[in-house]
Scaffold this motif. Sequence first.
Motif, PDB file in Angstrom:
ATOM      1  N   TRP A  39       0.838  -1.208   0.000  1.00 40.65           N
ATOM      2  CA  TRP A  39       0.000   0.000   0.000  1.00 40.65           C
ATOM      3  C   TRP A  39       0.871   1.256   0.000  1.00 40.65           C
ATOM      4  CZ3 TRP A  39      -4.459   2.105  -0.968  1.00 40.65           C
ATOM      5  CH2 TRP A  39      -4.954   3.195  -0.240  1.00 40.65           C
ATOM      6  N   GLY A  40       1.886   1.282   0.858  1.00 37.40           N
ATOM      7  CA  GLY A  40       2.763   2.454   0.925  1.00 37.40           C
ATOM      8  C   GLY A  40       3.561   2.653  -0.347  1.00 37.40           C
ATOM      9  N   LEU A  57       1.198  -3.468  -8.167  1.00 32.66           N
ATOM     10  CA  LEU A  57       1.074  -3.483  -6.713  1.00 32.66           C
ATOM     11  C   LEU A  57      -0.383  -3.560  -6.279  1.00 32.66           C
ATOM     12  CD1 LEU A  57       3.735  -0.745  -5.926  1.00 32.66           C
ATOM     13  CD2 LEU A  57       3.920  -3.161  -5.321  1.00 32.66           C
ATOM     14  N   GLY A  58      -1.249  -2.823  -6.973  1.00 38.43           N
ATOM     15  CA  GLY A  58      -2.668  -2.869  -6.641  1.00 38.43           C
ATOM     16  C   GLY A  58      -3.242  -4.260  -6.827  1.00 38.43           C
ATOM     17  N   ILE A  80      -6.526   1.700  -5.468  1.00 40.66           N
ATOM     18  CA  ILE A  80      -5.282   1.855  -6.221  1.00 40.66           C
ATOM     19  C   ILE A  80      -5.516   1.599  -7.709  1.00 40.66           C
ATOM     20  CG2 ILE A  80      -3.010   0.824  -6.639  1.00 40.66           C
ATOM     21  CD1 ILE A  80      -2.826   0.330  -3.622  1.00 40.66           C
ATOM     22  N   GLN A  81      -6.201   0.503  -8.009  1.00 40.40           N
ATOM     23  CA  GLN A  81      -6.477   0.185  -9.407  1.00 40.40           C
ATOM     24  C   GLN A  81      -7.300   1.289 -10.068  1.00 40.40           C
ATOM     25  OE1 GLN A  81      -4.593  -2.131 -10.366  1.00 40.40           O
ATOM     26  NE2 GLN A  81      -5.388  -4.183 -10.032  1.00 40.40           N
ATOM     27  N   ALA A  82      -8.252   1.844  -9.329  1.00 40.14           N
ATOM     28  CA  ALA A  82      -9.101   2.904  -9.868  1.00 40.14           C
ATOM     29  C   ALA A  82      -8.310   4.179 -10.132  1.00 40.14           C
ATOM     30  CB  ALA A  82     -10.251   3.194  -8.910  1.00 40.14           C
ATOM     31  N   LEU A  83      -7.383   4.519  -9.259  1.00 41.45           N
ATOM     32  CA  LEU A  83      -6.587   5.730  -9.450  1.00 41.45           C
ATOM     33  C   LEU A  83      -5.734   5.631 -10.712  1.00 41.45           C
ATOM     34  CD1 LEU A  83      -5.529   6.472  -5.762  1.00 41.45           C
ATOM     35  CD2 LEU A  83      -7.119   7.792  -7.162  1.00 41.45           C
TER      36      LEU A  83
END
Length: 217
Positions: A39-40, A57-58, A80-83
């Motif tokens: 996450w980081g 990573l997502g 994360i995937q959405a961003l």
Amino acid sequence: WMSGAGGVCGWREGGRSALRWRAGANPESASAIRRQAVWGEAWTSYYQGDYAHVRQLGGELLQRARHDRDAIGTRNGLTIQALVAMAEQEFDNAIGLLEEALRICRQSCPPWLLATSLLVLGQATLHRPDLARSQELLNEALSIYASLGDLLFVARTKGYLGYALLLTGRHDSARRILAASLKGFRELDERFGIAEQLQAIAALRASEERDELAAEL
């Protein structure tokens, strides 16, 4: 001791390397520690524009979180995937991911994370555009941030709400909320937020001038 763009980039690269080391140094680490490290690192990579790595990573975070039945980790992986999808202009894909993240968050997240899921989905729906849905989401996020006393995110959410109002042609309402957002950022001395709201106010003024010109024609 470092200043300017070089200092910022050096700090980000150093942070990214440290997070990557933490994520992979001990293969026997608990899955929860690995998820936190991923996450980081995903956030660090996102701000560096390394979207391919962020997507990887997502995917890992999402897989691990679902395997471990970690609702908040699943929400984070979806976010994360959405961003990445938003950064690549894939807004329909982003909205689908964020809707799923929000459903999970309503059941499992603390208030701040719920507000942030609402905020990100509200931003995404500005691009579909689904302005009524965007305003609904942003107003809910604003209410939660205000109840938590998070003045930075109150100001930030007001800024996006101002854009939504501008896009619907409600210039008076947009002007008031953008001014409130700018005031909030100034009180916090948040330079990026100040610059962003000055840009939004400039867009509002340009829109009003176009409307006046159209009326004259």
